[in-house]
Design a protein around this motif. Sequence first.
Motif, short mmCIF file in Angstrom:
data_model
loop_
_atom_site.label_atom_id
_atom_site.label_comp_id
_atom_site.label_asym_id
_atom_site.label_seq_id
_atom_site.Cartn_x
_atom_site.Cartn_y
_atom_site.Cartn_z
N MET A 48 0.83 -1.20 0.00
CA MET A 48 0.00 0.00 0.00
C MET A 48 0.87 1.26 0.00
O MET A 48 0.59 2.22 -0.72
CB MET A 48 -0.92 -0.01 1.23
N TYR A 49 1.92 1.24 0.84
CA TYR A 49 2.80 2.41 0.90
C TYR A 49 3.46 2.67 -0.44
O TYR A 49 3.57 3.83 -0.87
CB TYR A 49 3.87 2.19 1.98
N GLU A 50 3.88 1.59 -1.11
CA GLU A 50 4.51 1.76 -2.41
C GLU A 50 3.53 2.34 -3.42
O GLU A 50 3.91 3.15 -4.28
CB GLU A 50 5.05 0.41 -2.91
N LEU A 51 2.28 1.93 -3.32
CA LEU A 51 1.26 2.44 -4.23
C LEU A 51 1.06 3.93 -4.01
O LEU A 51 0.98 4.71 -4.97
CB LEU A 51 -0.05 1.69 -4.00
N LEU A 52 0.99 4.32 -2.74
CA LEU A 52 0.80 5.73 -2.43
C LEU A 52 2.03 6.55 -2.82
O LEU A 52 1.91 7.66 -3.33
CB LEU A 52 0.52 5.90 -0.93
N LYS A 53 3.19 5.97 -2.60
CA LYS A 53 4.44 6.65 -2.96
C LYS A 53 4.51 6.87 -4.46
O LYS A 53 5.00 7.91 -4.94
CB LYS A 53 5.63 5.83 -2.47
N ALA A 54 4.04 5.90 -5.23
CA ALA A 54 4.08 6.01 -6.69
C ALA A 54 3.19 7.14 -7.19
O ALA A 54 3.43 7.71 -8.26
CB ALA A 54 3.64 4.69 -7.32
N GLY A 55 2.17 7.49 -6.42
CA GLY A 55 1.27 8.56 -6.84
C GLY A 55 1.86 9.94 -6.73
O GLY A 55 1.34 10.89 -7.31
N GLY A 56 2.94 10.07 -5.96
CA GLY A 56 3.60 11.37 -5.84
C GLY A 56 2.98 12.27 -4.78
O GLY A 56 2.11 11.86 -4.01
N LEU A 57 3.43 13.52 -4.79
CA LEU A 57 3.00 14.48 -3.77
C LEU A 57 1.51 14.77 -3.82
O LEU A 57 0.90 15.14 -2.81
CB LEU A 57 3.79 15.78 -3.92
N ILE A 58 0.90 14.62 -4.98
CA ILE A 58 -0.52 14.93 -5.12
C ILE A 58 -1.39 13.98 -4.30
O ILE A 58 -2.55 14.28 -4.00
CB ILE A 58 -0.93 14.88 -6.61
N MET A 59 -0.78 12.84 -3.88
CA MET A 59 -1.53 11.91 -3.04
C MET A 59 -1.79 12.47 -1.65
O MET A 59 -2.75 12.06 -0.99
CB MET A 59 -0.76 10.59 -2.92
N ILE A 60 -0.98 13.42 -1.21
CA ILE A 60 -1.16 13.99 0.13
C ILE A 60 -2.51 14.69 0.26
O ILE A 60 -3.29 14.39 1.17
CB ILE A 60 0.01 14.93 0.49
N PRO A 61 -2.84 15.68 -0.61
CA PRO A 61 -4.17 16.30 -0.48
C PRO A 61 -5.32 15.32 -0.74
O PRO A 61 -6.39 15.46 -0.15
CB PRO A 61 -4.15 17.42 -1.52
N ILE A 62 -5.08 14.32 -1.61
CA ILE A 62 -6.14 13.34 -1.85
C ILE A 62 -6.42 12.54 -0.59
O ILE A 62 -7.59 12.30 -0.22
CB ILE A 62 -5.75 12.40 -3.02
N LEU A 63 -5.38 12.12 0.11
CA LEU A 63 -5.56 11.37 1.35
C LEU A 63 -6.18 12.24 2.44
O LEU A 63 -6.99 11.76 3.24
CB LEU A 63 -4.22 10.80 1.81
N LEU A 64 -5.81 13.52 2.48
CA LEU A 64 -6.43 14.43 3.45
C LEU A 64 -7.94 14.55 3.18
O LEU A 64 -8.75 14.57 4.12
CB LEU A 64 -5.77 15.81 3.38
N CYS A 65 -8.29 14.61 1.91
CA CYS A 65 -9.71 14.65 1.54
C CYS A 65 -10.44 13.39 2.00
O CYS A 65 -11.59 13.45 2.45
CB CYS A 65 -9.86 14.81 0.03
N SER A 66 -9.77 12.26 1.90
CA SER A 66 -10.40 11.00 2.33
C SER A 66 -10.65 11.00 3.83
O SER A 66 -11.68 10.52 4.30
CB SER A 66 -9.52 9.81 1.93
N VAL A 67 -9.71 11.56 4.60
CA VAL A 67 -9.88 11.63 6.05
C VAL A 67 -11.05 12.55 6.40
O VAL A 67 -11.89 12.22 7.26
CB VAL A 67 -8.58 12.13 6.72
N VAL A 68 -11.11 13.70 5.74
CA VAL A 68 -12.20 14.65 5.99
C VAL A 68 -13.56 14.01 5.65
O VAL A 68 -14.52 14.11 6.41
CB VAL A 68 -11.99 15.94 5.16
N ALA A 69 -13.62 13.35 4.49
CA ALA A 69 -14.87 12.73 4.06
C ALA A 69 -15.32 11.65 5.04
O ALA A 69 -16.50 11.59 5.42
CB ALA A 69 -14.71 12.13 2.67
N LEU A 70 -14.39 10.82 5.49
CA LEU A 70 -14.74 9.75 6.42
C LEU A 70 -15.24 10.31 7.74
O LEU A 70 -16.23 9.82 8.31
CB LEU A 70 -13.52 8.85 6.66
N ALA A 71 -14.58 11.35 8.23
CA ALA A 71 -14.99 11.96 9.50
C ALA A 71 -16.40 12.55 9.39
O ALA A 71 -17.23 12.38 10.29
CB ALA A 71 -13.99 13.05 9.90
#
Length: 211
Positions: A1-24
């Motif tokens: 999973m980490y490798e998959l996220l790492k492959a996505g680059g820096l743009i994965m950071i705001p995408i993951l933050l959006c996922s946390v906000v949506a889940l909350a």
Amino acid sequence: MYELLKAGGLIMIPILLCSVVALAIIIERFWTLRPQKVAPRSIVNDLMARLKKKELNGKTLKDLQQSTPLGRVLAAGLINAKHGREIMKESIEEEASHVVHELERFLTALGSVAAITPLLGLLGTVIGMIDVFAEIQIAGTGNTQALAGGISKALITTAVGLTIAIPALVCHRYFQRRVDELVVEMEQQALKLVEVVHGDRDVDMSGVKSK
């Protein structure tokens, strides 16, 4: 999973933050918008019983106001019932507007997440494709395996963005529908209360119209 996220680059950071906000937001809204928490029928039945027995007083109204969103709406009407039907209805409508605003809390943010994450994913893919074409300019198209790997990595952000956006959009529509249903229920109960207080409807223990 980490490798998959790492492959996505820096743009994965705001995408993951959006996922946390949506889940909350989804968890919080599921808990807050329960019908028994917002507009329980037991409150109306108890209120009708108290009206029949003439047991309404300041403490009862205060407890009603602090109980649930529906209780706040009904209490606002009862507090101003002595000023006439129109003032009572205006008080109910004014309080209901505040209650509806609270019921819709965070839904705009959830809708924004549903709209933004696919765009962030597309942006990540575009950036990844730019890197792929830059590599082609340097090394040519001889290494097709490397090119295929680069393209697949570029598409990761779009896939992740859509994976987050689709559930967020579904939940956003669901919660909007839930709020609409709760508002209709509160309107019906408030109208019933106005009719009872001003003598257009007889009081019974279930709050059902009887003539």
